[in-house]
Structures are given as structure tokens and as C-alpha cells.
Design an enzyme around this catalytic site. Structure first.
Site, PDB file in Angstrom:
ATOM      1  N   LEU A   1       0.806  -1.229   0.000  1.00 24.45           N
ATOM      2  CA  LEU A   1       0.000   0.000   0.000  1.00 24.45           C
ATOM      3  C   LEU A   1       0.841   1.283   0.000  1.00 24.45           C
ATOM      4  O   LEU A   1       0.293   2.369  -0.121  1.00 24.45           O
ATOM      5  CB  LEU A   1      -0.997  -0.012   1.165  1.00 24.45           C
ATOM      6  CG  LEU A   1      -2.030  -1.152   1.113  1.00 24.45           C
ATOM      7  CD1 LEU A   1      -3.038  -1.010   2.244  1.00 24.45           C
ATOM      8  CD2 LEU A   1      -2.743  -1.218  -0.227  1.00 24.45           C
ATOM      9  N   ARG A   2       2.156   1.189   0.151  1.00 24.14           N
ATOM     10  CA  ARG A   2       3.096   2.306  -0.093  1.00 24.14           C
ATOM     11  C   ARG A   2       3.035   3.460   0.886  1.00 24.14           C
ATOM     12  O   ARG A   2       3.773   4.431   0.723  1.00 24.14           O
ATOM     13  CB  ARG A   2       2.919   2.862  -1.522  1.00 24.14           C
ATOM     14  CG  ARG A   2       2.969   1.832  -2.637  1.00 24.14           C
ATOM     15  CD  ARG A   2       4.238   1.040  -2.645  1.00 24.14           C
ATOM     16  NE  ARG A   2       4.339   0.200  -3.842  1.00 24.14           N
ATOM     17  CZ  ARG A   2       5.086  -0.890  -3.924  1.00 24.14           C
ATOM     18  NH1 ARG A   2       5.800  -1.284  -2.872  1.00 24.14           N
ATOM     19  NH2 ARG A   2       5.131  -1.586  -5.029  1.00 24.14           N
TER      20      ARG A   2
ATOM     21  N   ASP B   1      -0.234  -9.869  -4.808  1.00 25.87           N
ATOM     22  CA  ASP B   1       1.027  -9.123  -4.763  1.00 25.87           C
ATOM     23  C   ASP B   1       0.848  -7.753  -5.439  1.00 25.87           C
ATOM     24  O   ASP B   1       1.711  -7.300  -6.196  1.00 25.87           O
ATOM     25  CB  ASP B   1       2.177  -9.906  -5.411  1.00 25.87           C
ATOM     26  CG  ASP B   1       3.551  -9.312  -5.078  1.00 25.87           C
ATOM     27  OD1 ASP B   1       3.633  -8.400  -4.235  1.00 25.87           O
ATOM     28  OD2 ASP B   1       4.543  -9.762  -5.689  1.00 25.87           O
TER      29      ASP B   1
ATOM     30  N   ASP C   1       9.311  -8.968   2.798  1.00 30.09           N
ATOM     31  CA  ASP C   1       8.994  -8.994   1.365  1.00 30.09           C
ATOM     32  C   ASP C   1       9.427  -7.722   0.652  1.00 30.09           C
ATOM     33  O   ASP C   1       9.411  -6.631   1.201  1.00 30.09           O
ATOM     34  CB  ASP C   1       7.496  -9.217   1.128  1.00 30.09           C
ATOM     35  CG  ASP C   1       7.165  -9.315  -0.357  1.00 30.09           C
ATOM     36  OD1 ASP C   1       7.889 -10.036  -1.069  1.00 30.09           O
ATOM     37  OD2 ASP C   1       6.215  -8.668  -0.808  1.00 30.09           O
TER      38      ASP C   1
END
Ligand code: ZN
Ligand code: ZN
Length: 437
Positions: free
Chosen positions: A63-64, A305, A152
Site C-alpha cells: 500500500l506504499r 502481490d 517482502d
């Protein structure tokens, strides 16, 4: 939170082995028992010809926020989730700074509550700053709401650190989600290593880089008794390793992404960076093995992803472009294209991989329509024909390889906590008005 009657749909709930035509009632944010008579509902939804299932759960999204809000925010990503039929996501901790402490996990949950779209569950980092050196404070992350752990974006490269992480996470019954790849074998790689990468003169990432770490980590899960989850599995050998690990009783689960069961590395011939992802697109025999793994339950979960990147970053030359594609808003149709239409999986099998199984992976009380469960419901129109138009995405980013595809199937209505939050007209705002975008 009003009473909702969903009429005449095909209700599929793998958690109760239910697949039948009927009415589903929701009241005060909860699912009501099937087959009983109720008073008139305040909201009626005609679901004839539609699939009614527990809200879909995507166990792997980026989601940054914080750090790269131009690519996505928690609110925009949770909106993209709704538009894709997803009522809950697990977000990866590779933000800037990383989600490696309690306050960072709490921030994600707070922002998601403010957004009032899909539920967002933070996944904490395995190592401090995702540097792969020192274990993050896993206990504090759990206290902050973290449902699992991962570094990740990068793997936990150190076997010693991975072993300790599996041991510690076991105390909280949380899974370690691993991006399986031996980093030394993929330096300079932009795509799968093989005939296509040689032909195109692009740096390769060998299948063995994935296989070796999958084998290592299954063995580490075995000796620790910890819970290992293989993210975005992409090679035939890795699928076989998971199958064999499960046979031995190792606590290992795996997920597959829609792009890994529909596309191959031949697509890179276009030099389009929307085919550049990590783990990379592989060969047809790998795609077939991933589908086989989904069919026999070796692969438990379908996850996207979802990896948004603003156009100015993603549209660089292929060597410079970042890895990853958005996936939330194409999850349903690409899964239909790859698994349902060819007859590989049935609808109940697909729904299981998108509800019951990810709920178990994340230890969250979701993914079921049992009486009293949270009223998170996805209504799917399995026959709706549409053309994927990235310009209409609710995500802030448009980096998809599926733009222009003529597809079938999409979310019709999405209910979260007993509130209709999305219909085909768009996201339903809290005031009750419907916004097109
Ligand atoms: Zn990854
Ligand atoms: Zn990822």
C-alpha cells in the site's frame, strides 16, 4: 448498519461446505442464520445469477504508505480492494520507513479505520529496517496488530535469522511469509533466466534461486516447528517441494498470484515493463505446475502481490523500471480466465483459496458466513463482460499487464461490516452517495 436481504444468489461458503441457491440475511453487522424467516429488510439486493460468498481476502498487497503516497495510500489501496471485491487485505511492511515497530503497525490500522473501505491488516517486518541483520521486535508488532511477518520486497537471506524468526513467531502462532530467492543468484536480473532472457539479452533470475530458498526454509520450518508461508510461488520445483513438505507434516503454506498462473516469460518480448515482476514470469511448464498445485491443494491461497508504481517510475526502460504490478482490480476476472474457464478449479475451490484459507493463514476471524460472523460479503457477477481499462482503476497506479483484456466476471456489490461500501456504480461514501471514482 441496517438489515440487508440478499436474495436468490448462489451462496458459496467453503468454511461450512455450503454451495446452494438461497437468501442471505445480514443485520447489525453480523450474518444471520440461514433458512429462517425474518421481517422485511431495509436493503434488498437481487442476487439471482450472482455468487454470494464471504468477503475476499488478499493476503499480499503493497500500500506504499508511509513513504510513497504518490504510488498508493492506505485509503486508495483499500478502495482498489473494494473495487476488486476484496474486503480485507494484508499489507506488506516494505514502506518508508518499514513497518518494524508497534507504532508503525498501529498507524496502518488507524489509517484504514479512517478510510472506511476494506479492512487492512499490517504484516510486520522480520528484521529491523528490513535490513536482514537483527530480528524486529515481533512481540511488540503483534501487540500493534501485525498478523504475520515478512521482509517482502527482499528475502530473509540469512538462514540463521530465518531460523530464529520461525522460532519466535511460533510463540505468537504467526506465520513467516517469505519472498523466496537467493539474492546472490539474481543480481542484475530483470526476468526469468532461460531461452527468452538469452534471446532478449536481458539479465536472468534462475528458477533455482527460488527453489533453493524454498527447500532451505521448508527444512528450517521443520526443525523449528514454525509456520512458513511461501509468497508468490512461481516454479515447478518449488511447488513440488511444498507438496513434499506438506506430506512430511511441515507447517508450510503457499500462495500463487494470478499473473503466475496466466502469463509466461515470452511476454517480455514486448519489452513492456508491466511484465516485469519479482518473482518473475516463468515458463509454461511452471504455469502448469502452479495450476496443478492449486488443484491439489498444495497451494492454499490466491493473492495478488498488488504492487503499485506511479507511471513515471514504471514506464522507464525495462532494466530501470521497478518490479511489480497492480492486481486487486483484476483479481476476479484473471482468476476466472486462468482457473475457472479452463475447468482447472471449481468456484468453491477458488473461493476457498480467497477466503477460508487466507483467513487461517492470517489468523483473522474472517472468511466465513457462519451465523454471527462479521458481515463482510462479496457478491460476484461471474458473467459480466468488461474490458480492463487501467484509467478507471481506483488504485493510484495503472501498472497492469492486463489492460485492454476482454474479461468476464467482476465484483457486483461489496459489503464490509454490514455496510454496502461498493456497488458497480462505484465506492459508496459514508454519506450514502455513490461516487463514480
Ligand atoms: Zn515478493
Ligand atoms: Zn510483494
Amino acid at each position: 448498519m441496517r438489515t440487508i436481504q440478499i436474495t436468490g444468489g448462489r451462496i458459496i461458503d467453503p468454511s461450512q461446505d455450503i454451495d446452494r441457491i438461497g437468501d442471505l440475511w445480514l443485520s447489525r453487522g453480523r450474518v444471520l442464520p440461514f433458512g429462517e424467516g425474518y421481517d422485511e429488510a431495509e436493503i434488498g439486493i437481487d442476487a439471482r445469477g450472482l455468487i454470494v460468498c464471504p468477503g475476499l481476502i488478499d493476503a499480499h498487497v503493497h500500500l506504499r504508505e508511509p513513504g510513497n503516497e504518490e504510488d498508493e495510500t492506505i485509503a486508495s489501496g483499500a478502495g482498489a480492494a473494494l473495487a476488486g471485491g476484496v474486503t480485507a487485505v494484508a499489507c506488506m511492511p516494505n514502506t518508508v520507513p518499514a513497518i518494524d515497530n508497534q507504532a508503525a503497525a498501529e498507524f496502518v490500522i488507524l489509517q484504514a479505520q479512517r478510510a472506511k473501505k476494506a479492512h487492512v491488516y499490517p504484516v510486520g517486518a522480520v528484521s529491523k529496517g528490513r535490513r536482514g541483520e537483527e530480528l524486529a521486535e515481533l512481540g511488540a508488532l503483534v501487540a500493534g496488530g501485525a498478523v504475520a511477518f515478512t521482509d517482502d520486497g527482499a528475502p530473509v537471506a540469512s538462514a540463521a535469522l530465518m531460523r530464529r524468526a520461525l522460532l519466535y513467531a511460533k510463540m505468537f502462532d504467526r506465520a513467516i511469509m517469505q519472498h523466496c530467492q537467493v539474492p546472490e543468484l539474481t543480481v542484475g536480473g530483470v526476468m526469468n533466466e532461460g531461452f527468452e532472457s538469452m534471446r532478449l539479452g536481458l539479465g536472468g533470475m534462475p528458477a533455482a534461486a527460488e527453489d533453493i530458498m524454498v527447500a532451505r526454509d521448508i527444512r528450517l520450518a521443520e526443525i523449528t516447528g514454525g509456520r512458513l508461508h511461501i509468497q508468490h510461488i512461481s516454479t515447478a520445483r518449488s511447488v513440488e517441494l511444498v507438496r513434499e513438505g506438506k506430506r512430511r507434516g511441515v507447517r508450510v503454506t503457499a500462495e500463487a498470484c494470478p499473473h503466475h498462473f496466466t502469463l509466461t516469460d515470452e511476454r517480455l518480448r514486448t519489452f513492456d515493463s508491466n511484465y516485469k515482476m519479482n518473482l518473475p514470469l516463468r515458463t509454461w511448464s511452471d504455469v502448469e505446475a502452479v495450476i496443478g498445485g492449486l488443484k491439489d491443494g498444495t497451494i492454499d491461497v490466491i493473492a495478488t502481490d498488488h504492487a503499485p508504481h506511479a507511471p513515471e517510475k514504471k514506464m522507464r526502460e525495462i532494466e530501470q523500471a521497478p518490479f511489480g504490478i497492480v492486481g486487486l482490480e483484476t483479481l476476479i476476472p484473471i482468476t476466472i480466465r486462468g482457473l475457472i474457464e479452463p475447468g482447472h478449479l471449481t468456484w468453491p475451490e477458488v473461493i476457498r483459496a480467497l477466503t477460508t484459507n487466507p483467513a487461517q493463514l492470517l489468523n483473522i476471524p474472517k472468511g466465513t458466513l457462519r451465523p454471527g460472523a462479521d458481515a463482510d460479503v462479496t457478491i460476484i457477477d461471474p458473467e459480466a463482460r468488461w474490458t480492463v481499462d487501467p484509467a478507471r482503476f481506483h488504485s493510484k497506479s495503472r501498472n497492469t499487464p492486463f489492460g485492454g483484456w476482454e474479461v468476464r466476471g467482476r465484483a457486483h456489490t461489496v459489503i464490509v461490516g454490514g455496510e454496502v461500501r461498493y456497488t458497480l456504480g462505484g465506492i459508496v461514501q459514508q454519506s450514502g452517495t455513490t461516487a463514480a471514482r
